[in-house]
Motif scaffolding. Structure first.
Motif, PDB file in Angstrom:
ATOM      1  N   PHE A   1      -1.608  35.527  65.195  1.00 34.82           N
ATOM      2  CA  PHE A   1      -1.858  36.691  64.343  1.00 34.82           C
ATOM      3  C   PHE A   1      -1.325  36.288  62.978  1.00 34.82           C
ATOM      4  O   PHE A   1      -0.121  36.066  62.834  1.00 34.82           O
ATOM      5  N   PRO A   2      -2.200  36.116  61.982  1.00 34.09           N
ATOM      6  CA  PRO A   2      -1.800  35.491  60.724  1.00 34.09           C
ATOM      7  C   PRO A   2      -0.541  36.069  60.093  1.00 34.09           C
ATOM      8  O   PRO A   2       0.322  35.311  59.615  1.00 34.09           O
ATOM      9  N   MET A   3      -0.414  37.393  60.063  1.00 33.05           N
ATOM     10  CA  MET A   3       0.745  37.993  59.418  1.00 33.05           C
ATOM     11  C   MET A   3       2.041  37.629  60.138  1.00 33.05           C
ATOM     12  O   MET A   3       3.050  37.279  59.519  1.00 33.05           O
ATOM     13  N   MET A   4       2.005  37.674  61.469  1.00 33.10           N
ATOM     14  CA  MET A   4       3.197  37.331  62.232  1.00 33.10           C
ATOM     15  C   MET A   4       3.532  35.845  62.083  1.00 33.10           C
ATOM     16  O   MET A   4       4.695  35.465  61.914  1.00 33.10           O
ATOM     17  N   THR A   5       2.528  35.008  62.153  1.00 33.75           N
ATOM     18  CA  THR A   5       2.749  33.571  62.021  1.00 33.75           C
ATOM     19  C   THR A   5       3.371  33.243  60.671  1.00 33.75           C
ATOM     20  O   THR A   5       4.320  32.445  60.576  1.00 33.75           O
ATOM     21  N   TYR A   6       2.850  33.863  59.614  1.00 33.30           N
ATOM     22  CA  TYR A   6       3.375  33.630  58.265  1.00 33.30           C
ATOM     23  C   TYR A   6       4.839  34.055  58.160  1.00 33.30           C
ATOM     24  O   TYR A   6       5.669  33.352  57.577  1.00 33.30           O
ATOM     25  N   MET A   7       5.168  35.194  58.748  1.00 31.16           N
ATOM     26  CA  MET A   7       6.520  35.739  58.610  1.00 31.16           C
ATOM     27  C   MET A   7       7.567  34.886  59.318  1.00 31.16           C
ATOM     28  O   MET A   7       8.691  34.748  58.850  1.00 31.16           O
ATOM     29  N   VAL A   8       7.227  34.335  60.469  1.00 34.33           N
ATOM     30  CA  VAL A   8       8.250  33.638  61.261  1.00 34.33           C
ATOM     31  C   VAL A   8       8.138  32.108  61.186  1.00 34.33           C
ATOM     32  O   VAL A   8       8.929  31.406  61.810  1.00 34.33           O
ATOM     33  N   ALA A   9       7.196  31.607  60.406  1.00 33.11           N
ATOM     34  CA  ALA A   9       6.891  30.172  60.417  1.00 33.11           C
ATOM     35  C   ALA A   9       8.107  29.286  60.174  1.00 33.11           C
ATOM     36  O   ALA A   9       8.226  28.211  60.770  1.00 33.11           O
ATOM     37  N   ASN A  10       9.014  29.699  59.309  1.00 36.42           N
ATOM     38  CA  ASN A  10      10.144  28.847  58.941  1.00 36.42           C
ATOM     39  C   ASN A  10      11.486  29.370  59.455  1.00 36.42           C
ATOM     40  O   ASN A  10      12.542  28.947  58.974  1.00 36.42           O
ATOM     41  N   MET A  11      11.442  30.251  60.435  1.00 36.59           N
ATOM     42  CA  MET A  11      12.681  30.824  60.958  1.00 36.59           C
ATOM     43  C   MET A  11      13.236  29.980  62.102  1.00 36.59           C
ATOM     44  O   MET A  11      12.488  29.466  62.934  1.00 36.59           O
ATOM     45  N   SER A  12      14.539  29.880  62.140  1.00 38.88           N
ATOM     46  CA  SER A  12      15.211  29.119  63.194  1.00 38.88           C
ATOM     47  C   SER A  12      15.280  29.928  64.483  1.00 38.88           C
ATOM     48  O   SER A  12      15.120  31.157  64.476  1.00 38.88           O
ATOM     49  N   ASP A  13      15.540  29.248  65.590  1.00 42.02           N
ATOM     50  CA  ASP A  13      15.729  29.944  66.869  1.00 42.02           C
ATOM     51  C   ASP A  13      16.851  30.978  66.759  1.00 42.02           C
ATOM     52  O   ASP A  13      16.740  32.085  67.295  1.00 42.02           O
ATOM     53  N   ASP A  14      17.938  30.628  66.075  1.00 41.73           N
ATOM     54  CA  ASP A  14      19.074  31.548  65.967  1.00 41.73           C
ATOM     55  C   ASP A  14      18.682  32.827  65.240  1.00 41.73           C
ATOM     56  O   ASP A  14      19.088  33.928  65.640  1.00 41.73           O
ATOM     57  N   TYR A  15      17.897  32.693  64.181  1.00 42.77           N
ATOM     58  CA  TYR A  15      17.485  33.886  63.439  1.00 42.77           C
ATOM     59  C   TYR A  15      16.495  34.718  64.254  1.00 42.77           C
ATOM     60  O   TYR A  15      16.575  35.951  64.278  1.00 42.77           O
ATOM     61  N   LEU A  16      15.590  34.053  64.953  1.00 44.30           N
ATOM     62  CA  LEU A  16      14.650  34.784  65.804  1.00 44.30           C
ATOM     63  C   LEU A  16      15.391  35.541  66.901  1.00 44.30           C
ATOM     64  O   LEU A  16      15.040  36.676  67.241  1.00 44.30           O
ATOM     65  N   ARG A  17      16.428  34.929  67.446  1.00 45.08           N
ATOM     66  CA  ARG A  17      17.205  35.612  68.483  1.00 45.08           C
ATOM     67  C   ARG A  17      17.948  36.817  67.907  1.00 45.08           C
ATOM     68  O   ARG A  17      18.088  37.852  68.562  1.00 45.08           O
ATOM     69  N   GLU A  18      18.411  36.680  66.669  1.00 42.80           N
ATOM     70  CA  GLU A  18      19.092  37.799  66.011  1.00 42.80           C
ATOM     71  C   GLU A  18      18.137  38.976  65.839  1.00 42.80           C
ATOM     72  O   GLU A  18      18.499  40.134  66.066  1.00 42.80           O
ATOM     73  N   ILE A  19      16.903  38.673  65.449  1.00 42.36           N
ATOM     74  CA  ILE A  19      15.886  39.723  65.309  1.00 42.36           C
ATOM     75  C   ILE A  19      15.595  40.368  66.670  1.00 42.36           C
ATOM     76  O   ILE A  19      15.520  41.592  66.798  1.00 42.36           O
ATOM     77  N   ALA A  20      15.437  39.535  67.689  1.00 42.82           N
ATOM     78  CA  ALA A  20      15.146  40.043  69.032  1.00 42.82           C
ATOM     79  C   ALA A  20      16.275  40.945  69.529  1.00 42.82           C
ATOM     80  O   ALA A  20      16.026  42.007  70.120  1.00 42.82           O
ATOM     81  N   THR A  21      17.506  40.537  69.289  1.00 40.92           N
ATOM     82  CA  THR A  21      18.652  41.333  69.722  1.00 40.92           C
ATOM     83  C   THR A  21      18.667  42.681  69.018  1.00 40.92           C
ATOM     84  O   THR A  21      18.911  43.726  69.643  1.00 40.92           O
ATOM     85  N   TYR A  22      18.368  42.682  67.722  1.00 41.49           N
ATOM     86  CA  TYR A  22      18.361  43.933  66.957  1.00 41.49           C
ATOM     87  C   TYR A  22      17.367  44.929  67.548  1.00 41.49           C
ATOM     88  O   TYR A  22      17.721  46.079  67.836  1.00 41.49           O
ATOM     89  N   PHE A  23      16.130  44.494  67.736  1.00 37.04           N
ATOM     90  CA  PHE A  23      15.116  45.434  68.213  1.00 37.04           C
ATOM     91  C   PHE A  23      15.317  45.808  69.683  1.00 37.04           C
ATOM     92  O   PHE A  23      14.981  46.922  70.094  1.00 37.04           O
ATOM     93  N   SER A  24      15.888  44.917  70.464  1.00 35.47           N
ATOM     94  CA  SER A  24      16.133  45.259  71.869  1.00 35.47           C
ATOM     95  C   SER A  24      17.164  46.379  71.999  1.00 35.47           C
ATOM     96  O   SER A  24      17.191  47.091  72.999  1.00 35.47           O
ATOM     97  N   ASN A  25      17.996  46.550  70.970  1.00 37.30           N
ATOM     98  CA  ASN A  25      19.032  47.582  70.997  1.00 37.30           C
ATOM     99  C   ASN A  25      18.596  48.896  70.368  1.00 37.30           C
ATOM    100  O   ASN A  25      19.385  49.841  70.293  1.00 37.30           O
ATOM    101  N   GLN A  26      17.352  48.981  69.932  1.00 40.55           N
ATOM    102  CA  GLN A  26      16.829  50.221  69.351  1.00 40.55           C
ATOM    103  C   GLN A  26      16.138  51.043  70.443  1.00 40.55           C
ATOM    104  O   GLN A  26      15.326  50.506  71.195  1.00 40.55           O
ATOM    105  N   HIS A  27      16.451  52.331  70.502  1.00 37.18           N
ATOM    106  CA  HIS A  27      15.862  53.179  71.544  1.00 37.18           C
ATOM    107  C   HIS A  27      15.428  54.536  70.994  1.00 37.18           C
ATOM    108  O   HIS A  27      15.884  55.581  71.459  1.00 37.18           O
ATOM    109  N   PRO A  28      14.519  54.533  70.006  1.00 35.08           N
ATOM    110  CA  PRO A  28      14.001  55.817  69.508  1.00 35.08           C
ATOM    111  C   PRO A  28      13.085  56.456  70.548  1.00 35.08           C
ATOM    112  O   PRO A  28      12.609  55.779  71.469  1.00 35.08           O
TER     113      PRO A  28
END
Length: 221
Positions: free
Chosen positions: A63-90
């Protein structure tokens, strides 16, 4: 005189501020937008979200927008993002009400809850949990997802534009589904009330014995 530089410096450099690029499509806290296409990412298991972010970065999902956004992100930063959203419960939005025949909805219910032995299709609940809210840390909830999004993702697996780690169990399953099957289970899932606030149960079994298929995204299965 208004200073663009001074104004920019007043923006807090927090993870929440950085992730506004995500919530502009996925909705506040990742609760999903109103267009019925972008999925809810709030509360999804951390391992699942991390795998998907890596898949976009590494070209297994396209998905072009997603690919562009995460293309240069490290595993550690991606995990930080994943942890943030996994803890959201609206709160979840109200279930959709697709215009489908009773027969098609019943086909969807059977596929989700019981599968199809003749086609060797396992029930969705066998992996996604009896309440369809997922099994942490790697299996996402699927109840209440938008019908259009579900159809698009199943189609992506069928056409090979979406991949996961081998063996790609969802691609194997998707390729056994006919067009009516895809419409049926997508419509039925979109109509379901999300139990327990959508919080995924923690998987405590034996992956090799408790999942119907080996799945590369689930270590040890």
């Amino acid at each position: 005189m208004f200073s663009i530089t001074a104004s920019a410096q007043n923006v807090p450099d927090t993870l929440e501020q950085r992730l506004k690029a995500c919530t502009s499509c996925h909705g506040a806290q990742g609760r999903a937008g109103t267009d019925g296409y972008y999925p809810r990412i709030a509360g999804k298991p951390e391992g699942y979200l991390f795998n998907q972010l890596k898949n976009f970065r590494d070209g297994k999902r396209t998905f072009p927008m997603m690919t562009y956004m995460v293309a240069n992100m490290s595993d550690d930063y991606l995990r930080e993002i994943a942890t943030y959203f996994s803890n959201q419960h609206p709160p979840y939005a109200a279930p959709q009400k697709p215009d489908m025949s009773p027969a098609l909805l019943e086909r969807g219910r059977v596929l989700v809850l019981h599968g199809d032995q003749d086609k060797k299709i396992p029930a969705c609940v066998a992996c996604h949990g009896q309440k369809l809210t997922g099994l942490a840390p790697f299996v996402p909830g699927i109840a209440g997802l938008p019908k259009d999004y579900l159809i698009a993702q199943l189609g992506a697996w069928q056409t090979g534009t979406r991949h996961a780690a081998a063996p790609d169990c969802m691609q194997l399953i998707a390729n056994k589904l006919g067009p009516e099957d895809v419409a049926a289970l997508s419509g039925w899932l979109a109509m379901q009330y999300v139990a327990d606030g959508g919080v995924a149960a923690v998987f405590k079994g034996n992956p090799k014995g408790d999942y119907p298929l080996a799945c590369g995204s689930i270590p040890g299965s």
